[in-house]
Design an enzyme around this catalytic site. Structure first.
Site, PDB file in Angstrom:
ATOM      1  N   SER A 140       0.872  -1.187   0.000  1.00 54.03           N
ATOM      2  CA  SER A 140       0.000   0.000   0.000  1.00 54.03           C
ATOM      3  C   SER A 140       0.904   1.230   0.000  1.00 54.03           C
ATOM      4  O   SER A 140       2.073   1.142   0.402  1.00 54.03           O
ATOM      5  CB  SER A 140      -0.847  -0.019   1.283  1.00 54.03           C
ATOM      6  OG  SER A 140      -1.390   1.241   1.553  1.00 54.03           O
ATOM      7  N   TYR A 153      -2.185  -1.734  10.430  1.00 59.28           N
ATOM      8  CA  TYR A 153      -2.295  -1.947   8.979  1.00 59.28           C
ATOM      9  C   TYR A 153      -1.090  -1.345   8.243  1.00 59.28           C
ATOM     10  O   TYR A 153      -0.444  -2.025   7.434  1.00 59.28           O
ATOM     11  CB  TYR A 153      -3.596  -1.334   8.453  1.00 59.28           C
ATOM     12  CG  TYR A 153      -3.740  -1.424   6.956  1.00 59.28           C
ATOM     13  CD1 TYR A 153      -3.991  -2.647   6.341  1.00 59.28           C
ATOM     14  CD2 TYR A 153      -3.595  -0.295   6.138  1.00 59.28           C
ATOM     15  CE1 TYR A 153      -4.113  -2.748   4.965  1.00 59.28           C
ATOM     16  CE2 TYR A 153      -3.716  -0.384   4.766  1.00 59.28           C
ATOM     17  CZ  TYR A 153      -3.970  -1.608   4.176  1.00 59.28           C
ATOM     18  OH  TYR A 153      -4.074  -1.707   2.815  1.00 59.28           O
TER      19      TYR A 153
END
Ligand SMILES: NC(=O)c1ccc[n+]([C@@H]2O[C@H](COP(=O)([O-])OP(=O)(O)OC[C@H]3O[C@@H](n4cnc5c(N)ncnc54)[C@H](OP(=O)(O)O)[C@@H]3O)[C@@H](O)[C@H]2O)c1
Length: 259
Positions: A140, A153
């Site tokens: 990401s 995360y």
């Protein structure tokens, strides 16, 4: 048909679903992995009908201990060689670290880090023997920043990026490429599941999948889809991390549900 097989985790929605369609269009046989078996079965049927490639569905919860090994064993039992491994399945939770249930943090680490690492380790052995293979690990843009309000995360995605770049270096001698895909916000089920409502500037998952496929085929080490995301990654690299943390905190606070 090119008679090669790709295994995609998290193929039942979002980026994984679109990647499965892109690979099918290119003639790859596909092993689809996720929890929602009904969606995977429907997909497998559609893919067979539209593209004539072979599919196999493996229903698996990748947060569970031994899940990766079970996926590997099912693939072996079916005598399938995996030419391309796509570690796409991933989850995250928005909110203050201390307020989120510990189980959610552990599940996030299990799927984003443990399952991805185990699947890579299990499938790479055969790739090394065949001196051929490709691995796509979905990280990401969050991999480049500390992530207040979504701490675990972002930390898992930093692992995915670092791990992918490291094994990319190790495996190039065996004709194996490793690509880390770093999408920014994308219109999928992810945001809803993570507790975010702000999808401003979100990319289309089909576009992300097409860019990922191109980057993977070119053997790129890192693929950041979209000009805006590329610019954000550039800014992240030149901004002090304490300032980055404050910016991310502001963005994430505005993005979470305020119910
Ligand atoms: N969307 C974004 O803004 C964004 C941005 C950057 C990176 N990413 C990354 O992109 C990847 C794909 O996410 P997405 O955006 O496409 O989200 P998504 O639509 O929520 O898809 C997630 C996929 O992972 C599967 N999955 C979730 N929990 C699982 C579990 N316990 N075991 C096995 N499979 C599981 C889901 O299938 P089942 O529910 O059927 O199991 C689904 O197929 C993730 O790694 C995510 O971190 C997303």
């Amino acid at each position: 048909m090119n008679n090669k097989t790709v295994l995609i985790t998290g193929a039942s929605s979002g980026i994984g679903y679109e990647l499965a369609k892109v690979f099918a269009e290119k003639g790859y046989n596909i092993v689809l992995v996720a929890r929602r078996e009904n969606i995977l079965n429907e997909m497998a049927e559609k893919i067979l009908k539209c593209y004539g490639v072979k599919t196999k569905v493996i229903q698996k919860d990748l947060t569970k201990i031994n899940a990766a090994k079970e996926v590997f064993n099912e693939v072996k039992k079916s005598n399938i060689n995996i030419d391309i491994l796509v570690n796409n399945a991933g989850i995250g939770s928005c909110g203050f670290f201390h307020e989120i249930e510990l189980k959610k943090h552990i599940d996030t680490i299990n799927i984003n880090i443990t399952a991805l690492t185990e699947l890579t380790r299990l499938f790479v052995k055969d790739m090394i023997e065949r001196k051929q293979g490709k691995i796509l690990n979905v990280a990401s843009t969050g991999a480049y920043q500390p992530g207040p309000i979504i701490a675990v995360y972002y930390a898992t995605k930093a692992y995915v990026l670092s791990f992918s770049e490291a094994i990319c270096n190790e495996l190039k001698h065996y004709n194996i490429t490793v690509t880390a895909l770093c999408p920014g916000t994308t219109s999928t089920e992810f945001s809803k599941n993570a507790g975010k409502c702000d999808l401003k500037n979100a990319m289309n998952p089909r576009k992300v999948a097409e860019i990922a496929y191109d980057g993977l085929m070119k053997g790129k080490k890192v693929v950041v889809p979209g000009i805006l995301n590329k610019f954000l990654v550039f800014l992240s690299k030149i901004t002090p991390r304490s300032i980055l943390a404050n910016i991310v905190k502001k963005i994430q606070s505005n993005a979470i549900f305020k119910s």
